[in-house]
Design a protein around this motif. Structure first.
Motif, PDB file in Angstrom:
ATOM      1  N   PRO A  21      -0.663  -1.965  12.234  1.00  0.00           N
ATOM      2  CA  PRO A  21      -1.345  -1.494  11.116  1.00  0.00           C
ATOM      3  C   PRO A  21      -0.952  -2.661  10.100  1.00  0.00           C
ATOM      4  O   PRO A  21       0.184  -2.630   9.919  1.00  0.00           O
ATOM      5  CB  PRO A  21      -1.163  -0.239  10.870  1.00  0.00           C
ATOM      6  CG  PRO A  21      -0.664   0.455  12.301  1.00  0.00           C
ATOM      7  CD  PRO A  21      -0.033  -0.708  13.110  1.00  0.00           C
ATOM      8  N   GLY A  22      -2.047  -2.941   9.279  1.00  0.00           N
ATOM      9  CA  GLY A  22      -1.750  -3.912   7.928  1.00  0.00           C
ATOM     10  C   GLY A  22      -1.067  -5.172   8.402  1.00  0.00           C
ATOM     11  O   GLY A  22      -0.725  -5.731   7.607  1.00  0.00           O
ATOM     12  N   GLU A  23      -1.296  -5.519   9.564  1.00  0.00           N
ATOM     13  CA  GLU A  23      -0.898  -6.853   9.932  1.00  0.00           C
ATOM     14  C   GLU A  23      -1.717  -7.958  10.257  1.00  0.00           C
ATOM     15  O   GLU A  23      -3.211  -7.647  10.730  1.00  0.00           O
ATOM     16  CB  GLU A  23      -0.215  -6.815  11.248  1.00  0.00           C
ATOM     17  CG  GLU A  23       0.632  -7.983  11.800  1.00  0.00           C
ATOM     18  CD  GLU A  23       1.025  -7.931  13.272  1.00  0.00           C
ATOM     19  OE1 GLU A  23       2.081  -8.474  13.616  1.00  0.00           O
ATOM     20  OE2 GLU A  23       0.325  -7.263  14.044  1.00  0.00           O
ATOM     21  N   THR A  24      -1.648  -9.081  10.037  1.00  0.00           N
ATOM     22  CA  THR A  24      -2.408 -10.132  10.245  1.00  0.00           C
ATOM     23  C   THR A  24      -2.313 -11.055  11.566  1.00  0.00           C
ATOM     24  O   THR A  24      -0.949 -11.392  11.575  1.00  0.00           O
ATOM     25  CB  THR A  24      -2.710 -11.271   9.238  1.00  0.00           C
ATOM     26  OG1 THR A  24      -3.062 -10.593   8.040  1.00  0.00           O
ATOM     27  CG2 THR A  24      -3.800 -12.226   9.459  1.00  0.00           C
TER      28      THR A  24
ATOM     29  N   HIS B 281       0.907 -12.968  10.050  1.00  0.00           N
ATOM     30  CA  HIS B 281       2.125 -12.659  10.254  1.00  0.00           C
ATOM     31  C   HIS B 281       2.956 -13.056  11.490  1.00  0.00           C
ATOM     32  O   HIS B 281       3.786 -13.777  11.913  1.00  0.00           O
ATOM     33  CB  HIS B 281       2.350 -10.979  10.067  1.00  0.00           C
ATOM     34  CG  HIS B 281       2.063 -10.408   8.750  1.00  0.00           C
ATOM     35  ND1 HIS B 281       0.636  -9.861   8.488  1.00  0.00           N
ATOM     36  CD2 HIS B 281       2.736 -10.586   7.794  1.00  0.00           C
ATOM     37  CE1 HIS B 281       0.690  -9.590   7.242  1.00  0.00           C
ATOM     38  NE2 HIS B 281       1.899  -9.954   6.497  1.00  0.00           N
TER      39      HIS B 281
ATOM     40  N   SER C  87       2.325   0.658   5.057  1.00  0.00           N
ATOM     41  CA  SER C  87       1.709   1.815   4.580  1.00  0.00           C
ATOM     42  C   SER C  87       0.114   1.816   4.380  1.00  0.00           C
ATOM     43  O   SER C  87      -0.211   0.654   3.894  1.00  0.00           O
ATOM     44  CB  SER C  87       2.276   2.393   3.066  1.00  0.00           C
ATOM     45  OG  SER C  87       1.884   1.085   2.155  1.00  0.00           O
ATOM     46  N   ARG C  88      -0.738   2.646   4.275  1.00  0.00           N
ATOM     47  CA  ARG C  88      -2.221   2.317   4.587  1.00  0.00           C
ATOM     48  C   ARG C  88      -2.567   2.671   3.132  1.00  0.00           C
ATOM     49  O   ARG C  88      -3.762   2.457   3.001  1.00  0.00           O
ATOM     50  CB  ARG C  88      -2.548   3.508   5.461  1.00  0.00           C
ATOM     51  CG  ARG C  88      -2.232   3.374   6.816  1.00  0.00           C
ATOM     52  CD  ARG C  88      -3.290   2.411   7.578  1.00  0.00           C
ATOM     53  NE  ARG C  88      -4.526   2.586   7.528  1.00  0.00           N
ATOM     54  CZ  ARG C  88      -5.591   2.041   7.360  1.00  0.00           C
ATOM     55  NH1 ARG C  88      -5.630   0.911   6.922  1.00  0.00           N
ATOM     56  NH2 ARG C  88      -6.976   2.534   7.445  1.00  0.00           N
TER      57      ARG C  88
ATOM     58  N   ARG D 162      -9.942  -0.168   9.335  1.00  0.00           N
ATOM     59  CA  ARG D 162      -8.621  -0.314   9.562  1.00  0.00           C
ATOM     60  C   ARG D 162      -8.255  -1.643  10.065  1.00  0.00           C
ATOM     61  O   ARG D 162      -7.337  -2.261  10.068  1.00  0.00           O
ATOM     62  CB  ARG D 162      -7.798   0.763  10.398  1.00  0.00           C
ATOM     63  CG  ARG D 162      -7.725   2.145   9.459  1.00  0.00           C
ATOM     64  CD  ARG D 162      -7.049   2.986  10.250  1.00  0.00           C
ATOM     65  NE  ARG D 162      -7.753   3.803  11.393  1.00  0.00           N
ATOM     66  CZ  ARG D 162      -7.247   4.611  12.144  1.00  0.00           C
ATOM     67  NH1 ARG D 162      -5.784   4.576  12.017  1.00  0.00           N
ATOM     68  NH2 ARG D 162      -7.924   5.163  13.021  1.00  0.00           N
TER      69      ARG D 162
ATOM     70  N   GLN E  83      -5.642  -7.292   1.766  1.00  0.00           N
ATOM     71  CA  GLN E  83      -4.654  -6.540   2.595  1.00  0.00           C
ATOM     72  C   GLN E  83      -3.592  -5.890   1.965  1.00  0.00           C
ATOM     73  O   GLN E  83      -3.388  -4.750   2.256  1.00  0.00           O
ATOM     74  CB  GLN E  83      -4.159  -7.697   3.668  1.00  0.00           C
ATOM     75  CG  GLN E  83      -3.234  -7.098   4.763  1.00  0.00           C
ATOM     76  CD  GLN E  83      -2.952  -7.940   5.731  1.00  0.00           C
ATOM     77  OE1 GLN E  83      -2.512  -9.166   5.416  1.00  0.00           O
ATOM     78  NE2 GLN E  83      -3.537  -7.800   6.954  1.00  0.00           N
ATOM     79  N   GLU E  84      -3.145  -6.420   1.010  1.00  0.00           N
ATOM     80  CA  GLU E  84      -1.959  -5.758   0.248  1.00  0.00           C
ATOM     81  C   GLU E  84      -2.487  -4.560  -0.413  1.00  0.00           C
ATOM     82  O   GLU E  84      -1.504  -3.548  -0.493  1.00  0.00           O
ATOM     83  CB  GLU E  84      -1.294  -6.768  -0.619  1.00  0.00           C
ATOM     84  CG  GLU E  84      -0.296  -7.941   0.186  1.00  0.00           C
ATOM     85  CD  GLU E  84       0.119  -8.929  -0.662  1.00  0.00           C
ATOM     86  OE1 GLU E  84      -0.195  -9.158  -1.799  1.00  0.00           O
ATOM     87  OE2 GLU E  84       0.911  -9.693   0.255  1.00  0.00           O
TER      88      GLU E  84
ATOM     89  N   PRO F 148       4.551  -6.970   7.713  1.00  0.00           N
ATOM     90  CA  PRO F 148       3.321  -6.454   7.416  1.00  0.00           C
ATOM     91  C   PRO F 148       3.293  -5.187   6.651  1.00  0.00           C
ATOM     92  O   PRO F 148       4.244  -4.536   6.594  1.00  0.00           O
ATOM     93  CB  PRO F 148       2.547  -6.028   8.783  1.00  0.00           C
ATOM     94  CG  PRO F 148       3.665  -6.091   9.740  1.00  0.00           C
ATOM     95  CD  PRO F 148       4.785  -6.715   9.225  1.00  0.00           C
ATOM     96  N   VAL F 149       2.498  -5.039   5.861  1.00  0.00           N
ATOM     97  CA  VAL F 149       1.980  -4.016   4.976  1.00  0.00           C
ATOM     98  C   VAL F 149       1.860  -2.619   5.817  1.00  0.00           C
ATOM     99  O   VAL F 149       0.908  -2.477   6.414  1.00  0.00           O
ATOM    100  CB  VAL F 149       0.825  -4.221   3.865  1.00  0.00           C
ATOM    101  CG1 VAL F 149       1.007  -2.839   2.896  1.00  0.00           C
ATOM    102  CG2 VAL F 149       0.849  -5.252   3.414  1.00  0.00           C
TER     103      VAL F 149
ATOM    104  N   THR G  21      -4.915  -2.619   0.435  1.00  0.00           N
ATOM    105  CA  THR G  21      -5.805  -1.687   1.200  1.00  0.00           C
ATOM    106  C   THR G  21      -4.911  -1.307   2.478  1.00  0.00           C
ATOM    107  O   THR G  21      -5.142  -0.337   3.236  1.00  0.00           O
ATOM    108  CB  THR G  21      -7.224  -1.874   1.849  1.00  0.00           C
ATOM    109  OG1 THR G  21      -7.228  -3.024   2.447  1.00  0.00           O
ATOM    110  CG2 THR G  21      -8.006  -2.395   0.470  1.00  0.00           C
ATOM    111  N   GLY G  22      -3.959  -2.253   2.800  1.00  0.00           N
ATOM    112  CA  GLY G  22      -3.445  -2.222   4.051  1.00  0.00           C
ATOM    113  C   GLY G  22      -4.306  -2.335   5.454  1.00  0.00           C
ATOM    114  O   GLY G  22      -3.816  -1.913   6.503  1.00  0.00           O
TER     115      GLY G  22
END
Lengths: 618, 294, 313
Positions: free
Chosen positions: B44-47, B226, A613-614, B177, B204-205, A610-611, B207-208
């Motif tokens: 964080p940043g995950e689906t 993911h 970095s915020r 978030r 998502q890519e 997953p991405v 803004t995270g």
């Protein structure tokens, strides 16, 4: 004292309209304008009563007693010699103020309680709803009479009481409006956005119930005027000032001497109350005439109403729909023994402005005996409209305006309307499986009754024979306990079960052609697989022709022998299933096929992590 | 779960032993248990894809995270803070961090409000000045590929896919978030669905943001997630890497789910169908075997 | 079904009790001195006190309430303060007259509204416009004014129907019926107008339902579709309106009875009100509410029988 004057549907429909636009549209309605003008005249005549007539409504002159109209007194004088017109105008004051008091009371009680009960529900809701039904069970006039014996005949007290007695109508309307809005997802979205309850109510809820409340208010004002006149007619009202009811009462005592005297007060009451009613009706029509909120059920890509209201721009549709070469040669493909042949079908919905919205445009297709034809397309492509045209079940507002449909060599429908064959074939040769299992079963009858009824009417079976056949069918469609299901009501079974029952009903009278309109769209995927197995089995063992309307290419691949692709009312490609999937000719078909997510890599495989970095967010 | 990333990072959202019960209408009836002790975490940043059939409780998890469902047990932790039972005021503060996109783009936008008003609502509520809000709205419309003049129009002037873009823009307004996506593409046409899904991934890519992505459709979940959790009757029966869960699942229910989804090709679907029949037969055999052992 | 019935019955009893109590308290807590009203200004203070004691007015409110309630449960509402006639006797004399009018009116309303409303919904066209216009007209014209017009036309000018008087059914059914025509006619204009409109709306709603289309796809005959499926599903909302109409008709009858000089509850109610005759008013209110509750109960049961879902909730 009827309260249920507004259909519940009106509440929801208003949501679709912007407020300013709504009131501007109301003013375009001539009925609304006329009624508003009349109301304005009544109000003005009440305010300037003295200036207009020049008579004192209380001045009695026995010389003028029962003077005829069009003399010194424009509308004549009453038995005491008082000017009728002046009394009418001054009486309007009593009626209007009284109606206003009652209305204000009803709104002041009904709206806040309705808002609180509907929005927060819980104990307050139960209590206030119970109290509303209590008030509604009270015989209003008797209660007011009883109250007059206590508080005296003062107008304010009486009208406040009337207002309180009429408040359940406002309460129920507000409450049901709030309850229906509360379920809307945009209220949830507002909550998630952090709006306070106060702001949610004032911004999202009040706007929706405003128009229905205005309608209800006009009704309440009318009812209050009539009730007040009734009390005065009985002689228990306030007798010190002129009023319409009192005038009627006096006219009644002179009915044998001067029968025309009853005319004027009655007419002005009728005119005032009628204007209120017409205004309410005009507002309601404007609200309901507005484009209804398009309600999308779960995974539902199209419905008759949707496509009916959709205005197709045929010029762009024509350029977009590049007809593939295969389609051009379809007449050659059409075998002689085709079960169903549709030629150049055109379906249109005439519009109020004289134009016609065309939703199916020049569709030609055929179904052979024992063949499954898939009819695929996105919402608004006209696939369901085509299916309903074949069944002869288009909505009243739509019609076949071009082409023809024939079944087993006989024309059953054509543009000139000469052939009405579909009605005779429904249930006998045609079976229909709908999309939504629950809404397609009559909630008031047992499932068994709904299976037995057509079998008795069409096959002429006796009641026991039909029941035996129904149980057999229920068993065939995979229902574990046919007897219990036979006796169950629709709300007592699951969606998958209901769909099986509908399939049983569709094949009950051994049709030759089965038309299934998205039969698995409302079902869970595991149930869908079972229902597809069932349909395939039934189709094979009875070698029925079948039209499968769907938007799902998986369903198409599972069951169809041949596929017709529709876009914006036109047929863009028609081919054998395998050929179409392997080698789609039409660009639109290719685009649709490439939109399926079937062959895409799972995301976890595409980007391992997953991405984390915020980025710039926050 | 043995992912490198999950070891390295603290989860953004942790759900443990979550229970939700809905009261059943009627006198002294037992409440309906929608969730029976569900545990889940999102980085964080995950689906995190959440798949299941109607009534499985997948939507309820999303609503519980948003504070819209009655929680009777377990806990929800967001960014280290316990958010299981928050007051309305505390929940309001959280609204900048957790947002939602609903299934139905027709009822999730107030039909009487313009797109601009809809997008301004969360901004103004959180105390952003009107001028700044206007800039942010333009930015948001751009982010979801809608023309900037869309702000002055009403929802009914837009198609389903465009409305869903508006709903996405509203969710992103406060730079959350985590966005709970409740079947956001299931009411859309096939071609629109693919485009909206790609928009989700694109955002998502950029803004995270993390997604809790609820869907009944395994192929949709597989495309965007993911990791995937499979729900069945109020419980999570299988969790793991999306490729594994949607490709070679272990739990019998997930296997049935996978086999039931029809493949858009006649010959491959015929093969899938016989695979499914074989699977059902073998599961029945093993069920029967288990019964006899008991 | 039994539980459904019991619950409705229980709610009905509570409703009657609450309304009776409220009326009693409201009417007993007024400032005036009923004994003085009865005896007039010429009576001495002792006479008034004696009358008060006779009527039990010197007792505390709670005692009076319990006494009244205890008697009322057995059907004894005491005696009128002014005529000294037992309240139950006068009610028993007057109610049959009013009920003749109201019940006939409600039956006529139900029948004609169903015919008009369903026809308007199915055929549309001119009959639909007529029903819509009639709805406005019936709402706008007060029923007592319609009564006055009917009297003027049919009794005063044409002299074909009696303007006044009531003949009990047992005495002469034909004259009973003739006497009812004008009062009932005046009452039903308004009720038919609004009920027919409701029936029309409900029928149109049902006709739009998916299951109607599916039933048509099964080849069900038009008649069976309309009379079995559509009517049954459209009936519950129409019945609800009818129960509200009943409440309204009871009030309307009071005014109508004055016009046609019918010896019903109308004059009783007006006189009792003007005099402040507490037992008489209380008896009247309670009996009326009981009637309304019974009608509502019957309609609830009918709805429950028609609509299997209503039985559950």
């Amino acid at each position: 004292m009827s309260e249920a004057l507004i259909p519940a549907g009106a509440v929801v429909a208003v949501a679709a309209t912007g407020r300013q636009k709504l009131y501007r549209r109301v003013l375009k309605n001539p009925m609304a304008v006329v009624s508003l003008v009349i109301l304005a005249l009544v109000v003005l005549s009440a305010v300037f009563a003295g200036q207009i007539t020049g008579w004192d409504p209380g001045r009695a002159d026995l010389n003028d007693a029962l003077a005829p109209p069009f003399g010194e007194h424009l509308l004549g004088a009453d038995a005491s010699g008082r000017d009728v017109l002046a009394r009418l105008f001054f009486g309007a004051r009593v009626s209007l103020i009284g109606a206003l008091i009652a209305l204000a009371t009803a709104l002041a009680i009904g709206i806040p309680t309705g808002l609180i009960a509907g929005y927060f529900q819980g104990w307050f809701d139960s209590l206030s709803s119970w109290f509303a039904s209590l008030l509604m069970a009270m015989p209003g006039l008797i209660v007011v009479l009883a109250l007059i014996s206590v508080i005296g005949p003062g107008m304010v007290g009486v009208m406040v009481t009337f207002g309180a007695l009429l408040s359940p109508g406002v309460f129920r309307l507000t409450r049901s409006g709030v309850v229906s809005v509360r379920r809307e997802l945009y209220i949830d979205a507002a909550k998630v956005s952090g709006l306070s309850d106060y702001r949610i109510i004032s911004r999202h809820v009040l706007g929706v119930i405003r128009a229905p409340l205005v309608i209800q208010a006009s009704m309440i004002a009318g009812i209050a005027i009539v009730l007040q006149a009734g009390l005065e007619f009985l002689g228990v009202g306030d007798s010190s000032t002129a009023s319409w009811g009192q005038m009627l009462s006096e006219a009644f005592s002179n009915i044998y001497v001067a029968p025309t005297m009853i005319l004027w007060p009655g007419l002005i009451i009728g005119l005032t109350v009628g204007s209120l009613a017409i205004f309410g009706a005009a507002l309601r029509d404007t609200v309901q005439g507005a484009e209804p909120v398009r309600r999308v059920r779960r995974r539902k890509p199209s419905s008759v109403e949707d496509t009916a209201t959709r205005r197709l721009d045929l010029s762009t549709a024509a350029t977009a729909a590049v007809v593939s070469p295969r389609n051009g040669g379809q007449e050659d493909l059409e075998p002689n023994d085709a079960l169903l042949v549709v030629r150049d079908l055109q379906v249109g919905y005439p519009q109020p402005d004289g134009s016609t919205t065309i939703v199916v445009d020049g569709v030609s297709l055929h179904v052979d005996r024992g063949e499954v034809l898939g009819l695929v397309g996105e919402s608004g492509s006209g696939k369901s409209q085509t299916a309903f045209s074949i069944l002869g079940l288009l909505p009243d507002t739509g019609a076949i305006i071009g082409g023809s449909i024939s079944f087993a060599g006989r024309t059953i429908a054509s543009a000139d309307g000469a052939a009405h064959g579909a009605a005779a074939l429904r249930g006998r040769q045609f079976g229909y499986i709908p999309q939504e299992p629950m809404s397609n079963l009559d909630p008031s009858f047992t499932l068994g009754f709904q299976l037995v009824e057509p079998m008795r009417q069409i096959l002429g079976l006796s009641r026991p024979a039909a029941k035996a056949k129904a149980l057999e069918l229920l068993d065939r469609v995979g229902i574990a306990d046919p007897r219990r299901t036979f006796d169950a009501y629709p709300h007592e079974v699951s969606g998958g079960m209901a769909q099986r029952v509908l399939i049983a009903g569709a094949v009950a009278c051994d049709p030759e052609l089965l038309i299934a309109d998205e039969p698995t769209t409302a079902l869970d995927v595991t149930v869908q697989a079972e229902v597809l197995d069932l349909l395939r089995g039934l189709q094979r063992e009875r070698s029925m022709g079948m039209i499968m309307v769907t938007h799902n290419f998986g369903v198409l691949a599972d069951i169809c022998d041949r596929v017709a692709v529709m876009q914006a009312g036109r047929l863009v490609e028609q081919a054998d299933a395998l050929e179409l999937f392997d080698d789609p000719h039409n660009p639109y078909t290719r685009m649709l096929l490439s939109s399926t997510l079937e062959n895409t890599e799972p995301r976890s495989a595409r980007s391992a992590q997953p991405v984390s970095s915020r980025g710039t967010a926050r | 779960m043995t992912d490198v990333a999950s070891v390295a990072e603290q989860p953004l959202l942790t759900i443990s032993g979550l229970e939700v019960e809905f009261p059943v209408k009627g006198w002294r009836r037992a409440p309906f248990k929608a969730l029976k002790g569900v545990s889940l975490d999102i980085l964080p940043g995950e689906t995190m894809g959440l798949v299941g059939e109607s009534g499985s409780g997948k939507t309820t998890i999303g609503r519980a995270v948003l504070g819209l469902a009655p929680i009777t047990g377990g806990s929800i932790t967001f960014d280290g803070r316990d958010t299981t039972r928050l007051s309305r005021a505390a929940r309001r503060a959280l609204s900048a961090d957790i947002q939602v996109v609903f299934q139905d783009p027709y009822t999730s936008l107030n039909p009487a409000m313009t797109i601009g008003d809809i997008l301004a609502e969360p901004l103004l509520t959180s105390g952003i000045a009107r001028v700044a809000a206007r800039d942010r709205i333009r930015e948001l419309l751009d982010l979801v590929n809608l023309p900037s003049d869309a702000a002055d129009r009403l929802p009914r002037e837009f198609s389903g896919g465009q409305r869903q873009r508006v709903a996405i823009a509203r969710a992103l307004a406060l730079r959350p978030r985590l966005v709970v996506c409740d079947e956001p593409v299931s009411a859309l046409d096939l071609s629109t669905q693919a485009r909206v899904l790609d928009l989700f991934i694109d955002i998502q890519e950029k803004t995270g943001v993390a997604y809790l992505f609820v869907s009944h459709d395994l192929s949709v979940v597989r495309h965007i997630s993911h990791r995937v959790a499979v729900m069945y009757r109020g419980e999570i029966v299988e969790t793991g890497d999306a490729a594994t869960v949607t490709g070679a699942p272990e739990h019998p229910y997930t296997q049935r789910l996978l086999m039931a989804a029809p493949v858009p090709h006649p010959t491959r679907q015929a093969a899938r169908r016989s695979e499914r029949h074989a699977l059902l037969a073998s599961q029945q055999v093993s069920d029967a075997a288990r019964e006899t052992v008991r | 079904m039994a539980i459904f019935l019991l619950r409705r019955l229980g709610a009905a009893v509570v409703l009657v009790f609450v309304i009776a109590t409220m009326t009693f308290l409201l009417m007993s807590m007024t400032g005036g001195d009923p004994a003085r009203n009865i005896l007039g200004d010429g009576a001495t203070v002792e006479q008034v006190a004696a009358k008060s004691a006779e009527l039990g007015l010197d007792q505390p409110l709670a005692v009076r309430y319990v006494d009244w309630l205890g008697a009322a449960i057995t059907g004894d509402f005491g005696r009128s303060w002014f005529t000294n006639e037992p309240v139950m006797t006068s009610l028993a004399n007057k109610f049959p007259v009013s009920l003749s009018v109201v019940v006939t009116a409600i039956l006529v309303t139900a029948l004609l509204s169903a015919v008009l409303g369903v026809t308007a919904a199915v055929k549309r066209g001119w009959i639909d416009r007529f029903v819509q216009m009639f709805a406005v007209l019936g709402f706008a014209l007060p029923n007592f004014w319609v009564a006055l017009i009917l009297v003027t036309v049919f009794a005063v000018n044409l002299k074909i129907l009696p303007a006044t008087g009531f003949v009990p059914f047992a005495t002469d059914p034909v004259r009973w019926l003739l006497g009812l025509i004008l009062p009932v006619g005046a009452l039903v204009v308004g009720t038919i107008a609004s009920t027919a409109q409701q029936v029309r709306g409900a029928t149109i709603d049902v006709l739009r339902q998916d299951y109607v289309r599916t039933l048509r796809s099964r080849g069900i005959s038009h008649r069976s579709l309309l009379f079995r499926h559509v009517l049954r599903n459209a009936a519950p909302p129409a019945l609800t309106v009818l129960s509200l109409q009943f409440v309204g008709l009871l009030g309307g009858a009071i005014i109508i009875e004055k016009i046609f000089a019918l010896p019903g509850i109308g004059s009783l109610a007006v006189n009792a009100t003007l005099q402040g005759d507490l037992p008489q008013i209380l008896g009247l209110v309670v009996v009326m509410v009981v009637l309304v509750v019974i009608v509502n109960l019957v309609i609830d049961l009918l709805t429950g029988w028609l609509n299997p879902k209503a039985r559950v909730s």
